[in-house]
Design an enzyme around this catalytic site. Structure first.
Site, short mmCIF file in Angstrom:
data_model
loop_
_atom_site.label_atom_id
_atom_site.label_comp_id
_atom_site.label_asym_id
_atom_site.label_seq_id
_atom_site.Cartn_x
_atom_site.Cartn_y
_atom_site.Cartn_z
N ASP A 41 -20.96 7.53 16.92
CA ASP A 41 -22.01 8.06 17.86
C ASP A 41 -23.29 7.39 17.46
O ASP A 41 -23.57 7.44 16.12
CB ASP A 41 -21.88 9.57 17.71
N ASP A 67 -24.05 2.05 18.06
CA ASP A 67 -24.38 1.98 19.41
C ASP A 67 -23.60 1.25 20.16
O ASP A 67 -23.52 0.06 20.14
CB ASP A 67 -25.90 1.22 19.29
N VAL A 68 -22.73 1.79 21.23
CA VAL A 68 -21.75 1.10 21.86
C VAL A 68 -22.19 -0.07 22.62
O VAL A 68 -21.55 -0.97 23.09
CB VAL A 68 -20.94 1.94 22.87
N TYR A 160 -23.83 5.71 37.93
CA TYR A 160 -22.60 6.26 37.15
C TYR A 160 -21.31 5.81 37.91
O TYR A 160 -20.54 5.31 37.28
CB TYR A 160 -23.00 7.74 37.24
N LYS A 164 -18.42 3.78 36.14
CA LYS A 164 -17.02 4.04 35.88
C LYS A 164 -16.09 3.56 36.77
O LYS A 164 -14.96 3.57 36.27
CB LYS A 164 -17.04 5.69 36.23
N THR A 197 -19.71 20.65 29.40
CA THR A 197 -20.18 20.00 27.98
C THR A 197 -21.49 19.78 28.15
O THR A 197 -22.20 19.95 29.35
CB THR A 197 -19.49 18.56 28.03
N1 LIG Z 1 -18.75 16.28 31.36
C1 LIG Z 1 -18.36 15.62 32.40
O1 LIG Z 1 -18.38 16.58 33.61
C2 LIG Z 1 -17.45 14.49 32.41
C3 LIG Z 1 -16.76 14.08 33.62
C4 LIG Z 1 -16.43 12.75 33.91
C5 LIG Z 1 -16.59 11.85 32.88
N2 LIG Z 1 -17.36 12.24 31.76
C6 LIG Z 1 -17.22 11.14 30.63
O2 LIG Z 1 -16.73 11.58 29.59
C7 LIG Z 1 -17.58 11.11 28.51
C8 LIG Z 1 -18.17 12.18 27.34
O3 LIG Z 1 -19.01 12.96 28.26
P1 LIG Z 1 -19.55 14.42 27.65
O4 LIG Z 1 -19.50 15.21 28.80
O5 LIG Z 1 -18.79 14.81 26.59
O6 LIG Z 1 -20.98 13.85 27.15
P2 LIG Z 1 -21.94 14.35 26.11
O7 LIG Z 1 -23.25 13.97 26.55
O8 LIG Z 1 -21.82 15.88 25.44
O9 LIG Z 1 -21.50 13.25 24.82
C9 LIG Z 1 -22.05 12.05 24.84
C10 LIG Z 1 -21.83 11.50 23.60
O10 LIG Z 1 -22.01 10.15 23.84
C11 LIG Z 1 -23.07 9.57 22.71
N3 LIG Z 1 -23.72 8.49 23.19
C12 LIG Z 1 -24.49 8.12 24.40
N4 LIG Z 1 -25.04 6.97 24.12
C13 LIG Z 1 -24.16 6.21 23.02
C14 LIG Z 1 -24.57 5.00 22.72
N5 LIG Z 1 -25.12 3.84 23.17
N6 LIG Z 1 -23.43 4.55 21.65
C15 LIG Z 1 -22.79 5.56 20.96
N7 LIG Z 1 -23.00 6.73 21.29
C16 LIG Z 1 -23.64 7.30 22.42
C17 LIG Z 1 -23.95 10.92 22.75
O11 LIG Z 1 -24.94 10.78 21.51
C18 LIG Z 1 -23.33 12.07 22.67
O12 LIG Z 1 -22.64 12.47 21.55
C19 LIG Z 1 -18.83 10.06 29.11
O13 LIG Z 1 -18.22 9.01 29.13
C20 LIG Z 1 -19.00 10.90 30.53
O14 LIG Z 1 -19.34 9.97 31.47
C21 LIG Z 1 -17.76 13.28 31.46
#
Ligand SMILES: NC(=O)c1ccc[n+]([C@@H]2O[C@H](COP(=O)([O-])OP(=O)(O)OC[C@H]3O[C@@H](n4cnc5c(N)ncnc54)[C@H](O)[C@@H]3O)[C@@H](O)[C@H]2O)c1
Length: 261
Positions: A41, A67-68, A160, A164, A197
């Site tokens: 992360d 950093d992805v 977004y 996606k 989340t």
């Molecule tokens: N929560 C939702 O409703 C939802 C719905 C559909 C898809 N998603 C997808 O699921 C995934 C996780 O979402 P979440 O809700 O757990 O989000 P979150 O914000 O709780 O967690 C995301 C994590 O990604 C990390 N991150 C951000 N940029 C980064 C980078 N450049 N390099 C490495 N790490 C990085 C952050 O530090 C964080 O820990 C995401 O891809 C999000 O788009 C979430």
């Protein structure tokens, strides 16, 4: 030798964005089913804390700052996984951002930032993850897309959705490419609906009246609730495991029926 049991016993997984939300729940689930997990992360301290939770529960985990969006950072992370645990079997490309804005107000810079994290990050994860998996005879890559990678969503979500949607087709193309190359690497995507989340809370809090925004979103939920992180963790576990040995290039929608309408 202690025999390890579980649905991903003896496998090594790298989960991006695993310090929070869906990634954290996924890392914990994979570890509970026997995998050693690299918590990767951009937030190093939070990643350490997440790895500590797994170790305290008796699992195997290490944290690594990643950093992805960075090629070099990905190379470091894969080397770390292989040094720490000897190989790499599973990559979960989960890190993401929900940033964006209405098209008429969205700068090119902000658009590119969303693409960098949500789409470039997945490309680099597939590329570097697959190189390591090839050294180990194969593996499974799971990309976290979204329902917004299958249908359009209004209100400032164009970047977004585009990122996606890119993950959806990158996944399918990579699955076909790897099948052609016969490298024994499967690639699939998971499509969460609205999940409880910090990311969802962040989005809701951008509204002037967050409670009203939450109620409005909830009205569109067929099951009357948002999903829980464990709902996604369970889906990833299946695709990561050998139970899904003949599953590649698929989209596993986990959304409580959100796009069934
Ligand atoms: N929560 C939702 O409703 C939802 C719905 C559909 C898809 N998603 C997808 O699921 C995934 C996780 O979402 P979440 O809700 O757990 O989000 P979150 O914000 O709780 O967690 C995301 C994590 O990604 C990390 N991150 C951000 N940029 C980064 C980078 N450049 N390099 C490495 N790490 C990085 C952050 O530090 C964080 O820990 C995401 O891809 C999000 O788009 C979430």
């Amino acid at each position: 030798m202690v025999e390890r049991t579980g649905r991903v016993a003896s496998k090594v997984a790298l989960v991006t964005g695993a310090a929070s939300g869906l990634g954290k729940a996924t890392a914990e689930r994979l570890a509970a089913e026997g995998a050693a997990v690299l918590i990767a992360d951009i937030r190093a301290e939070a990643a350490e804390a997440a790895a500590g939770v797994i170790r305290d529960a008796g699992g195997r985990a290490e944290a690594h700052p990643l950093d992805v969006t960075s090629d070099e950072s990905w190379q470091d992370a894969v080397v770390h996984a292989e040094r720490a645990f000897g190989k790499l079997d599973i990559v979960v490309n989960n890190a993401g951002t929900a940033d964006g804005g209405w098209i008429h107000k969205l700068s090119l810079e902000r658009w590119r930032k969303v693409m960098a994290v949500n789409l470039d990050g997945v490309f680099l994860g597939i590329k570097h993850g697959a190189e390591a998996m090839k050294r180990n005879g194969g593996g499974s890559i799971v990309n976290i897309s979204s329902v917004a990678g299958l249908v359009g969503i209004a209100e400032g979500a164009s970047a977004y959705c585009a990122s996606k949607g890119g993950v959806t087709l990158l996944t399918r193309a990579a699955a076909l490419e790897f099948a052609l190359l016969k490298n024994n690497i499967r690639v699939n995507s998971v499509h969460p609906g609205y999940m409880q989340t910090p990311m969802l809370e962040g989005v809701i809090n951008t509204y002037r009246e967050p409670d009203a925004a939450r109620d409005a979103l909830m009205k569109n939920e067929p099951m009357g609730r948002f999903g829980e992180p464990k709902d996604i963790a369970n889906a990833v576990l299946y695709l990561a495991s050998d139970e899904a040995a003949f599953v590649t290039g698929t989209q596993l929608v986990v959304d409580g029926g959100y796009i069934a309408k």
